[in-house]
Design a protein around this motif. Structure first.
Motif, PDB file in Angstrom:
ATOM      1  N   PHE A  84       0.849  -1.486  -0.163  1.00 19.69           N
ATOM      2  CA  PHE A  84      -0.034   0.736   0.299  1.00 19.69           C
ATOM      3  C   PHE A  84       0.553   0.974   0.331  1.00 19.69           C
ATOM      4  CE2 PHE A  84      -2.604  -3.300   1.265  1.00 19.69           C
ATOM      5  CZ  PHE A  84      -4.169  -3.097   0.562  1.00 19.69           C
ATOM      6  N   PRO A  85       1.228   1.034  -1.085  1.00 21.09           N
ATOM      7  CA  PRO A  85       1.604   2.839  -1.443  1.00 21.09           C
ATOM      8  C   PRO A  85       1.497   4.288  -0.173  1.00 21.09           C
ATOM      9  CG  PRO A  85       1.630   2.103  -3.613  1.00 21.09           C
ATOM     10  CD  PRO A  85       1.038   1.157  -2.662  1.00 21.09           C
ATOM     11  N   GLY A  86       0.173   4.106  -0.130  1.00 18.80           N
ATOM     12  CA  GLY A  86      -0.770   5.513   0.766  1.00 18.80           C
ATOM     13  C   GLY A  86      -0.018   5.175   1.784  1.00 18.80           C
ATOM     14  N   ILE A  87       0.392   4.606   2.112  1.00 21.80           N
ATOM     15  CA  ILE A  87       0.525   4.247   3.693  1.00 21.80           C
ATOM     16  C   ILE A  87       2.244   4.057   3.928  1.00 21.80           C
ATOM     17  CG2 ILE A  87       0.471   2.064   6.191  1.00 21.80           C
ATOM     18  CD1 ILE A  87      -2.536   3.256   4.874  1.00 21.80           C
ATOM     19  N   GLY A  88       2.076   5.384   4.928  1.00 20.95           N
ATOM     20  CA  GLY A  88       3.300   4.961   5.166  1.00 20.95           C
ATOM     21  C   GLY A  88       3.728   4.858   6.880  1.00 20.95           C
ATOM     22  N   ASP A  89       4.590   5.282   7.837  1.00 16.57           N
ATOM     23  CA  ASP A  89       4.654   6.169   9.008  1.00 16.57           C
ATOM     24  C   ASP A  89       3.941   6.956   9.898  1.00 16.57           C
ATOM     25  OD1 ASP A  89       5.354   3.045   9.509  1.00 16.57           O
ATOM     26  OD2 ASP A  89       7.639   3.921   9.131  1.00 16.57           O
ATOM     27  N   ASP A  90       3.630   7.541   9.070  1.00 21.46           N
ATOM     28  CA  ASP A  90       3.237   9.121   9.491  1.00 21.46           C
ATOM     29  C   ASP A  90       2.223   8.831  10.240  1.00 21.46           C
ATOM     30  OD1 ASP A  90       5.457   9.690   8.307  1.00 21.46           O
ATOM     31  OD2 ASP A  90       4.808  10.941   6.706  1.00 21.46           O
ATOM     32  N   TRP A  91       0.995   8.653   9.659  1.00 22.97           N
ATOM     33  CA  TRP A  91      -0.467   8.152  10.322  1.00 22.97           C
ATOM     34  C   TRP A  91      -0.978   7.119  10.037  1.00 22.97           C
ATOM     35  CZ3 TRP A  91      -4.444  12.431  10.595  1.00 22.97           C
ATOM     36  CH2 TRP A  91      -3.942  13.230   9.899  1.00 22.97           C
ATOM     37  N   ALA A  92      -2.066   7.144  11.814  1.00 24.74           N
ATOM     38  CA  ALA A  92      -2.422   5.612  11.527  1.00 24.74           C
ATOM     39  C   ALA A  92      -3.775   5.549  11.111  1.00 24.74           C
ATOM     40  CB  ALA A  92      -2.538   5.299  12.747  1.00 24.74           C
ATOM     41  N   ARG A  93      -3.862   5.444  10.016  1.00 23.13           N
ATOM     42  CA  ARG A  93      -4.843   5.243   9.391  1.00 23.13           C
ATOM     43  C   ARG A  93      -6.725   4.426   9.897  1.00 23.13           C
ATOM     44  NH1 ARG A  93      -4.285   8.800   4.381  1.00 23.13           N
ATOM     45  NH2 ARG A  93      -6.850   8.370   4.527  1.00 23.13           N
ATOM     46  N   PHE A  94      -7.576   4.468  10.615  1.00 23.82           N
ATOM     47  CA  PHE A  94      -8.462   4.129  10.899  1.00 23.82           C
ATOM     48  C   PHE A  94      -9.728   4.401  10.203  1.00 23.82           C
ATOM     49  CE2 PHE A  94      -6.253   3.271  14.740  1.00 23.82           C
ATOM     50  CZ  PHE A  94      -5.630   2.327  14.377  1.00 23.82           C
ATOM     51  N   ASP A  95      -9.368   5.189   8.834  1.00 27.41           N
ATOM     52  CA  ASP A  95     -10.576   5.877   8.179  1.00 27.41           C
ATOM     53  C   ASP A  95     -10.790   4.683   6.875  1.00 27.41           C
ATOM     54  OD1 ASP A  95      -7.944   5.848   6.682  1.00 27.41           O
ATOM     55  OD2 ASP A  95      -9.025   6.980   5.384  1.00 27.41           O
ATOM     56  N   GLY A  96     -11.171   3.236   6.817  1.00 30.89           N
ATOM     57  CA  GLY A  96     -10.704   2.128   6.410  1.00 30.89           C
ATOM     58  C   GLY A  96     -12.501   2.023   5.858  1.00 30.89           C
ATOM     59  N   PRO A  97     -13.632   2.161   7.545  1.00 34.44           N
ATOM     60  CA  PRO A  97     -15.026   2.142   7.184  1.00 34.44           C
ATOM     61  C   PRO A  97     -15.306   2.928   5.684  1.00 34.44           C
ATOM     62  CG  PRO A  97     -13.920   1.710   9.285  1.00 34.44           C
ATOM     63  CD  PRO A  97     -12.636   2.343   8.608  1.00 34.44           C
ATOM     64  N   ALA A  98     -14.942   4.694   5.821  1.00 28.62           N
ATOM     65  CA  ALA A  98     -14.861   5.148   5.140  1.00 28.62           C
ATOM     66  C   ALA A  98     -14.838   4.956   3.181  1.00 28.62           C
ATOM     67  CB  ALA A  98     -14.911   6.856   5.449  1.00 28.62           C
ATOM     68  N   GLY A  99     -13.415   4.727   3.180  1.00 25.29           N
ATOM     69  CA  GLY A  99     -13.044   4.476   2.118  1.00 25.29           C
ATOM     70  C   GLY A  99     -11.723   3.763   2.445  1.00 25.29           C
ATOM     71  N   THR A 100     -10.876   3.119   1.537  1.00 29.65           N
ATOM     72  CA  THR A 100      -8.978   1.861   2.002  1.00 29.65           C
ATOM     73  C   THR A 100      -8.213   2.778   0.962  1.00 29.65           C
ATOM     74  OG1 THR A 100      -9.541   0.732   0.954  1.00 29.65           O
ATOM     75  CG2 THR A 100     -10.667   0.046   2.850  1.00 29.65           C
ATOM     76  N   GLN A 101      -6.659   2.676   1.434  1.00 31.47           N
ATOM     77  CA  GLN A 101      -5.742   2.875   0.596  1.00 31.47           C
ATOM     78  C   GLN A 101      -5.808   1.641  -0.623  1.00 31.47           C
ATOM     79  OE1 GLN A 101      -3.836   5.365   0.723  1.00 31.47           O
ATOM     80  NE2 GLN A 101      -5.921   6.353   2.182  1.00 31.47           N
ATOM     81  N   MET A 102      -5.472   2.675  -2.380  1.00 31.68           N
ATOM     82  CA  MET A 102      -5.274   1.232  -3.131  1.00 31.68           C
ATOM     83  C   MET A 102      -3.939   0.041  -2.305  1.00 31.68           C
ATOM     84  SD  MET A 102      -7.235   3.188  -6.199  1.00 31.68           S
ATOM     85  CE  MET A 102      -5.885   1.635  -7.602  1.00 31.68           C
ATOM     86  N   VAL A 103      -4.367  -1.197  -3.068  1.00 32.26           N
ATOM     87  CA  VAL A 103      -3.513  -1.797  -3.294  1.00 32.26           C
ATOM     88  C   VAL A 103      -2.379  -1.523  -4.396  1.00 32.26           C
ATOM     89  CG1 VAL A 103      -5.035  -3.820  -4.117  1.00 32.26           C
ATOM     90  CG2 VAL A 103      -2.763  -4.020  -3.084  1.00 32.26           C
ATOM     91  N   ASP A 104      -1.088  -2.325  -4.056  1.00 33.40           N
ATOM     92  CA  ASP A 104      -0.493  -1.494  -5.013  1.00 33.40           C
ATOM     93  C   ASP A 104      -1.066  -2.268  -6.972  1.00 33.40           C
ATOM     94  OD1 ASP A 104       0.370  -3.890  -4.763  1.00 33.40           O
ATOM     95  OD2 ASP A 104       2.464  -4.056  -4.307  1.00 33.40           O
ATOM     96  N   THR A 105      -1.243  -3.273  -7.279  1.00 35.07           N
ATOM     97  CA  THR A 105      -1.791  -3.557  -8.019  1.00 35.07           C
ATOM     98  C   THR A 105      -2.604  -3.084  -9.189  1.00 35.07           C
ATOM     99  OG1 THR A 105      -2.569  -5.661  -6.740  1.00 35.07           O
ATOM    100  CG2 THR A 105      -0.689  -6.082  -8.373  1.00 35.07           C
ATOM    101  N   ALA A 106      -3.770  -2.186  -8.124  1.00 31.58           N
ATOM    102  CA  ALA A 106      -4.447  -1.655  -8.415  1.00 31.58           C
ATOM    103  C   ALA A 106      -4.226  -0.313  -9.179  1.00 31.58           C
ATOM    104  CB  ALA A 106      -5.491  -2.014  -7.538  1.00 31.58           C
ATOM    105  N   ILE A 107      -3.199   0.140  -8.087  1.00 26.03           N
ATOM    106  CA  ILE A 107      -3.145   1.744  -8.618  1.00 26.03           C
ATOM    107  C   ILE A 107      -2.405   1.104 -10.042  1.00 26.03           C
ATOM    108  CG2 ILE A 107      -1.572   2.851  -8.845  1.00 26.03           C
ATOM    109  CD1 ILE A 107      -1.396   2.759  -5.503  1.00 26.03           C
ATOM    110  N   ASP A 108      -1.454   0.355 -10.490  1.00 28.11           N
ATOM    111  CA  ASP A 108      -1.076  -0.179 -11.194  1.00 28.11           C
ATOM    112  C   ASP A 108      -1.380  -0.518 -12.495  1.00 28.11           C
ATOM    113  OD1 ASP A 108       1.775   0.331  -9.961  1.00 28.11           O
ATOM    114  OD2 ASP A 108       2.550  -1.415 -10.120  1.00 28.11           O
TER     115      ASP A 108
END
Ligand SMILES: Cc1ncc(COP(=O)(O)O)c(C=O)c1O
Length: 382
Positions: A5-29
């Motif tokens: 998940f390129p959108g996931i770094g160490d900066d933010w803890a993302r608990f907003d998945g029920p509103a929309g998740t980060q995209m998986v690399d293969t889907a972005i590509d």
């Protein structure tokens, strides 16, 4: 999983998945590759790019069908669940008359309430909403089945509440609806990222889900059972195909989104939803226990892990939910506050004015994220 998940770094803890998740690399590509490929053309033409687009859509229908235990010919692509549901309810409402009934629930997102409500009002039909137990967040199937009668045309019910995570027992509802000749429309938007789905086993007539909740692009899709595909008449333009599933797809589909959906469905199938669910449950157990242990925190919905997704709503005494969300954001923890469009649910909980704070675990959530969340909430409690 995190490195996918390129959108996931160490900066933010993302608990907003029920509103929309980060995209998986293969889907972005897949989306970018499609757009770069030169295949960006409408389907059903005679040149190579058009043929490739036609094939892409067919392959994506098959991938999604495998994910949902459905058949590819019933998979309809659309902008999002809400738009698909408005179009679908308009199509089915054409056959309704004065006094017909639709049954819904107060556990549902408004996208599975208001489209039915408005379509019913247009036709003189009535929408009746089943209550849930506000103490547990669970819905007794009898509360739904007792509303189903000979005038019931459709039952619209969620497979999982996006506010409380509770998963209604659908089997008795489907059986009662079908026994009365009614149809069942299941909102699977909040279920698909967290539980394996088999629409044939559920036995529903329509199932809707949104790939942007399961690591794909912003889009929606709807599966429709075989005997309804040709008998229903959707609102459509004359030259568009009359055969299903295309007859339910108004205008040009988003081919690039469909490329991403195919990849996201493949990601879920390769990873396995069961292992994802097990990872999410372990972390969610820590969150639930952690929140329950904090003075001044009120957790809504079930206090246990049975028959639920890893999603929870809570409030903190003396703090508006928006203040809690803003405080968590200051600690780089992303959560949503408000109703999350679960209007009836929030109203039933007495939270219509303020809403609550929602935390959802996704496949990329880490133990460090959980620690950061609980520490940040703890800063607001005595
Ligand atoms: C349970 C549930 N149903 C329906 C919707 C609406 O989905 P969409 O944004 O695809 O219209 C959402 C969105 O949050 C949801 O969580």
């Amino acid at each position: 999983m995190r490195e996918r998940f390129p959108g996931i770094g160490d900066d933010w803890a993302r608990f907003d998945g029920p509103a929309g998740t980060q995209m998986v690399d293969t889907a972005i590509d897949a989306m970018a590759d499609f757009l770069r490929s030169g295949d960006n053309a409408n389907g059903h033409g005679f040149f190579a790019a058009s043929t490739a687009s036609t094939e892409l859509v067919g392959d994506a229908r098959s991938a999604v069908a495998r994910l949902l235990g459905a058949d590819a010919d019933g998979i309809v692509f659309g902008a999002n669940m809400t738009t698909l549901t408005f179009a679908f309810t308009r199509a089915v409402a054409r056959a309704w008359t004065d006094g017909d009934e639709i049954v819904g629930t107060r556990l549902d997102h408004d996208a599975n309430v208001t489209p039915w409500q408005l379509a019913a009002a247009d036709r003189g039909a009535v929408l009746r909403l089943a209550p849930f137990d506000v103490a547990t967040g669970r819905i007794d199937p009898d509360a739904v089945t007792s509303l189903i009668g000979p005038r019931t045309k459709w039952v619209a019910i969620t497979a999982a509440s996006n506010a409380l995570g509770t998963m209604p027992d659908l089997a008795p509802v489907v059986a009662a609806a079908h026994a009365q000749g009614a149809r069942v429309f299941v909102d699977g938007v909040h279920l698909v990222p967290h539980q394996p789905v088999d629409v044939r086993a559920i036995g529903c007539d329509v199932f809707v889900t949104s790939p942007y909740k399961w690591y794909g692009p912003h889009s929606g899709l709807l599966w429709i059972t075989e005997d309804l595909r040709d008998s229903l008449m959707p609102y459509k333009v004359r030259p568009s195909p009359n055969s299903a599933p295309e007859r339910f797809e108004t205008g040009t589909v988003s081919f690039e989104a469909i490329a991403g959906i195919r990849a996201a469905a493949a990601f879920l199938m390769e990873s396995g939803v069961d292992p994802i669910a097990a990872h999410e449950r372990d972390l969610f157990a820590l969150i639930l226990r952690g929140l329950q242990a904090l003075d001044g925190v009120t957790v809504y919905g079930p206090g246990d892990l049975a028959a639920r997704t890893p999603t929870v709503s809570f409030t903190v005494a003396g703090c508006h939910p928006d203040e809690v969300a803003a405080h968590l954001a200051s600690r780089q923890v992303a959560v949503w506050s408000g109703s999350y469009y679960a209007v009836e649910t929030m109203d039933a909980l007495g939270l219509a004015t303020t809403g609550a704070v929602r935390v959802g675990v996704s496949c990329y959530t880490s133990p460090a994220d959980v620690d950061r969340l609980l520490a940040a909430v703890g800063e607001l409690t005595p």
